[in-house]
Design an enzyme around this catalytic site. Structure first.
Site, PDB file in Angstrom:
ATOM      1  N   SER A 210       0.935  -1.110   0.118  1.00  0.00           N
ATOM      2  CA  SER A 210      -0.213   0.023  -0.043  1.00  0.00           C
ATOM      3  C   SER A 210       0.819   1.334  -0.039  1.00  0.00           C
ATOM      4  O   SER A 210       1.911   1.323   0.940  1.00  0.00           O
ATOM      5  CB  SER A 210      -0.835   0.035   1.199  1.00  0.00           C
ATOM      6  OG  SER A 210      -1.710  -0.813   0.982  1.00  0.00           O
ATOM      7  N   CYS A 212       2.746   4.461   0.713  1.00  0.00           N
ATOM      8  CA  CYS A 212       3.075   5.288   1.857  1.00  0.00           C
ATOM      9  C   CYS A 212       3.994   6.355   1.479  1.00  0.00           C
ATOM     10  O   CYS A 212       5.197   6.384   1.314  1.00  0.00           O
ATOM     11  CB  CYS A 212       3.859   4.392   2.995  1.00  0.00           C
ATOM     12  SG  CYS A 212       4.122   5.232   4.161  1.00  0.00           S
ATOM     13  N   CYS A 223       7.428   4.116  10.279  1.00  0.00           N
ATOM     14  CA  CYS A 223       6.844   2.969   9.840  1.00  0.00           C
ATOM     15  C   CYS A 223       7.966   2.190   9.160  1.00  0.00           C
ATOM     16  O   CYS A 223       9.075   2.510   9.193  1.00  0.00           O
ATOM     17  CB  CYS A 223       5.639   3.189   8.921  1.00  0.00           C
ATOM     18  SG  CYS A 223       6.098   4.017   7.312  1.00  0.00           S
ATOM     19  N   CYS A 225       7.483   0.707   5.985  1.00  0.00           N
ATOM     20  CA  CYS A 225       6.975   0.643   4.776  1.00  0.00           C
ATOM     21  C   CYS A 225       8.071   0.718   3.674  1.00  0.00           C
ATOM     22  O   CYS A 225       8.092  -0.278   2.791  1.00  0.00           O
ATOM     23  CB  CYS A 225       5.819   1.975   4.451  1.00  0.00           C
ATOM     24  SG  CYS A 225       4.417   1.671   5.506  1.00  0.00           S
ATOM     25  N   GLN A 228      10.374  -2.295   3.786  1.00  0.00           N
ATOM     26  CA  GLN A 228       9.490  -3.228   2.992  1.00  0.00           C
ATOM     27  C   GLN A 228       9.601  -3.165   1.465  1.00  0.00           C
ATOM     28  O   GLN A 228       9.575  -4.154   0.985  1.00  0.00           O
ATOM     29  CB  GLN A 228       8.143  -3.477   3.572  1.00  0.00           C
ATOM     30  CG  GLN A 228       7.933  -4.149   4.889  1.00  0.00           C
ATOM     31  CD  GLN A 228       6.651  -4.198   5.432  1.00  0.00           C
ATOM     32  OE1 GLN A 228       5.578  -3.568   5.119  1.00  0.00           O
ATOM     33  NE2 GLN A 228       6.412  -5.219   6.404  1.00  0.00           N
ATOM     34  N   THR A 272      -1.280   3.608  16.912  1.00  0.00           N
ATOM     35  CA  THR A 272      -1.979   3.632  15.707  1.00  0.00           C
ATOM     36  C   THR A 272      -3.434   3.205  15.528  1.00  0.00           C
ATOM     37  O   THR A 272      -4.398   4.097  14.754  1.00  0.00           O
ATOM     38  CB  THR A 272      -1.171   2.912  14.602  1.00  0.00           C
ATOM     39  OG1 THR A 272      -1.432   3.092  13.115  1.00  0.00           O
ATOM     40  CG2 THR A 272      -0.954   1.512  15.032  1.00  0.00           C
ATOM     41  N   ASP A 284      -8.242  -0.602   9.788  1.00  0.00           N
ATOM     42  CA  ASP A 284      -7.757  -0.788   8.481  1.00  0.00           C
ATOM     43  C   ASP A 284      -8.943  -0.635   7.399  1.00  0.00           C
ATOM     44  O   ASP A 284      -9.900  -1.350   7.625  1.00  0.00           O
ATOM     45  CB  ASP A 284      -7.043  -2.200   8.160  1.00  0.00           C
ATOM     46  CG  ASP A 284      -6.229  -2.119   6.902  1.00  0.00           C
ATOM     47  OD1 ASP A 284      -6.565  -1.640   6.051  1.00  0.00           O
ATOM     48  OD2 ASP A 284      -5.121  -3.093   6.938  1.00  0.00           O
ATOM     49  N   ARG A 286      -8.585  -0.698   4.099  1.00  0.00           N
ATOM     50  CA  ARG A 286      -7.849  -0.923   2.631  1.00  0.00           C
ATOM     51  C   ARG A 286      -9.117  -1.914   2.167  1.00  0.00           C
ATOM     52  O   ARG A 286      -9.711  -2.618   2.957  1.00  0.00           O
ATOM     53  CB  ARG A 286      -6.711  -1.441   2.611  1.00  0.00           C
ATOM     54  CG  ARG A 286      -5.546  -0.547   2.941  1.00  0.00           C
ATOM     55  CD  ARG A 286      -4.235  -1.071   3.114  1.00  0.00           C
ATOM     56  NE  ARG A 286      -4.142  -1.926   4.253  1.00  0.00           N
ATOM     57  CZ  ARG A 286      -3.020  -2.218   4.827  1.00  0.00           C
ATOM     58  NH1 ARG A 286      -1.871  -2.139   4.121  1.00  0.00           N
ATOM     59  NH2 ARG A 286      -3.036  -3.072   5.753  1.00  0.00           N
ATOM     60  N   THR A 307       4.487 -11.091   2.926  1.00  0.00           N
ATOM     61  CA  THR A 307       3.630 -10.280   3.965  1.00  0.00           C
ATOM     62  C   THR A 307       3.869 -10.764   5.317  1.00  0.00           C
ATOM     63  O   THR A 307       4.496 -11.703   5.674  1.00  0.00           O
ATOM     64  CB  THR A 307       2.227 -10.326   3.586  1.00  0.00           C
ATOM     65  OG1 THR A 307       1.652  -9.405   4.401  1.00  0.00           O
ATOM     66  CG2 THR A 307       1.811 -11.724   3.935  1.00  0.00           C
ATOM     67  N   LYS A 312      -4.159 -10.201   4.617  1.00  0.00           N
ATOM     68  CA  LYS A 312      -3.812 -10.063   3.218  1.00  0.00           C
ATOM     69  C   LYS A 312      -3.969 -11.541   2.764  1.00  0.00           C
ATOM     70  O   LYS A 312      -4.524 -11.642   1.398  1.00  0.00           O
ATOM     71  CB  LYS A 312      -2.417  -9.472   2.712  1.00  0.00           C
ATOM     72  CG  LYS A 312      -2.471  -8.118   3.267  1.00  0.00           C
ATOM     73  CD  LYS A 312      -1.078  -7.721   2.565  1.00  0.00           C
ATOM     74  CE  LYS A 312      -0.853  -6.132   2.676  1.00  0.00           C
ATOM     75  NZ  LYS A 312       0.481  -5.638   2.586  1.00  0.00           N
TER      76      LYS A 312
END
Length: 352
Positions: A210, A212, A223, A225, A228, A272, A284, A286, A307, A312
């Site tokens: 996703s 970021c 984070c 992100c 990753q 968060t 979340d 998404r 992941t 997911k």
């Protein structure tokens, strides 16, 4: 409906009201975030009494009764200024002015139009709070949405159309290719980075990433992100094949502005998940169906998924993509994000 939905989202972001209409009644709705004092005054001159619709998550923070389950219809005092509505909708000033009420919630009558109003405002990446006025007033110059069609459009995934693909040499692999998909509803485009020539008949090394902006582009330490993203591409480059889906669902689907609001709340001591709830969102927001659709369109039916998020895996399998292996991606932990990662593990089930 697709064109009207895109127009309605744009209107709400500009502070322009829209109409929701079903067989029995209609409502004029405004996003509180973009509402002006002049518009509020004009609405109060119409027949009917406007109410403030907020999500149950926000109502919980404000100790307001959510009689409708997933939302609360807050009665607006007759003399309440615009700042009162914004104070209920936006948690930015919660700690400075913790006593918002007592707030009175409506409990009779249907909340179906109010529920759709919140869903529509959220889909426009605005705070989930809407001013709703049930009225028979003529408003022919405003965008009008039929509720049955709107409910379906907000629930269904918008069809994705492949726009273009082209060769893109990357640091991790000169055999890179970028594919672009565009939703029919005018929402953000989504991308797929293909490394090498993955075998469509075998499970492909894949990641659903996703967007970021802060982590991927700016190198944010709040984070994991960015690490990753780069770690996944590096692993695909090392193996010579893979697909990274770059989905424009910033801030777990709430948008960059709301993500920054959540960051501001985190600076006040909330984690968060708590920050999202105070804003009125779920943990979340998404839609991972997008990733499954893109993978199928590219000819893949099975993945080795990079992941740490079991959700997911579940979503891929629920939408026809077999996950033959979960490939861990534990990178980027540091002093600035250690608590954030711990919260993801404890409250969101991430395997860290």
């Amino acid at each position: 409906m697709t064109e009207r939905l895109a127009r309605a989202r744009a209107d709400l972001r500009m502070g322009v009201p829209v109409i929701l209409k079903d067989a029995d009644e209609q409502a004029i709705i405004c996003a509180v975030e973009t509402l002006s004092a002049g518009r509020l005054a004009a609405l109060r001159e119409l027949n009917g009494m406007p109410v403030l619709a907020i999500s149950a998550r926000r109502a919980e923070t404000l100790k307001a009764r959510a009689y409708d389950g997933d939302l609360a219809r807050i009665v607006i005092p007759e003399d309440a200024p615009l700042s009162w509505l914004i104070g209920v909708a936006d948690p930015a000033d919660d700690l400075n002015t913790p006593m918002k009420g007592p707030l009175t919630s409506e409990r009779s009558g249907s909340a179906s139009l109010h529920r759709l109003a919140i869903g529509l405002v959220k889909s426009a990446r605005l705070l989930p709070a809407a001013l709703v006025l049930i009225t028979a007033e003529d408003a022919a110059d405003l965008t009008c949405l039929e509720t049955t069609s709107l409910a379906q459009a907000l629930t269904d995934q918008s069809p994705l159309n492949r726009v273009v693909s082209a060769r893109l040499p990357l640091q991790v692999s000169e055999a890179g290719r970028l594919h672009i998909w565009r939703p029919e509803d005018g929402a953000e485009e989504h991308y797929a980075v293909e490394i090498g020539s993955p075998d469509r008949e075998a499970p492909v090394l894949a990641r659903l990433h996703s967007a970021c902006f802060t982590g991927d582009l700016l190198g944010s330490l709040k984070c994991d992100c960015g690490p990753q993203l780069r770690g996944a591409l590096a692993q695909m480059g090392a193996e010579g094949a893979g697909v990274l889906l770059y989905l424009n669902q910033e801030g777990r689907g709430i948008g960059l502005a709301n993500k920054m609001r959540a960051y501001a709340l985190q600076d006040l001591g909330f984690d968060t998940v708590e920050a999202n709830h105070r804003l009125g969102f779920e943990d979340d927001e998404r839609d991972f169906r997008i990733g499954a659709s893109i993978l199928r369109d590219m000819g893949f039916s099975a993945v080795r998924l990079l992941t740490n998020n079991p959700a997911k895996i579940d979503m891929m399998q629920a939408h026809g993509i077999e996950v033959t292996e979960r490939v861990p991606l534990k990178v980027g932990e540091g002093k600035h994000n250690r608590a954030y990662l711990a919260t993801k593990a404890k409250k969101s089930g991430h395997l860290l």
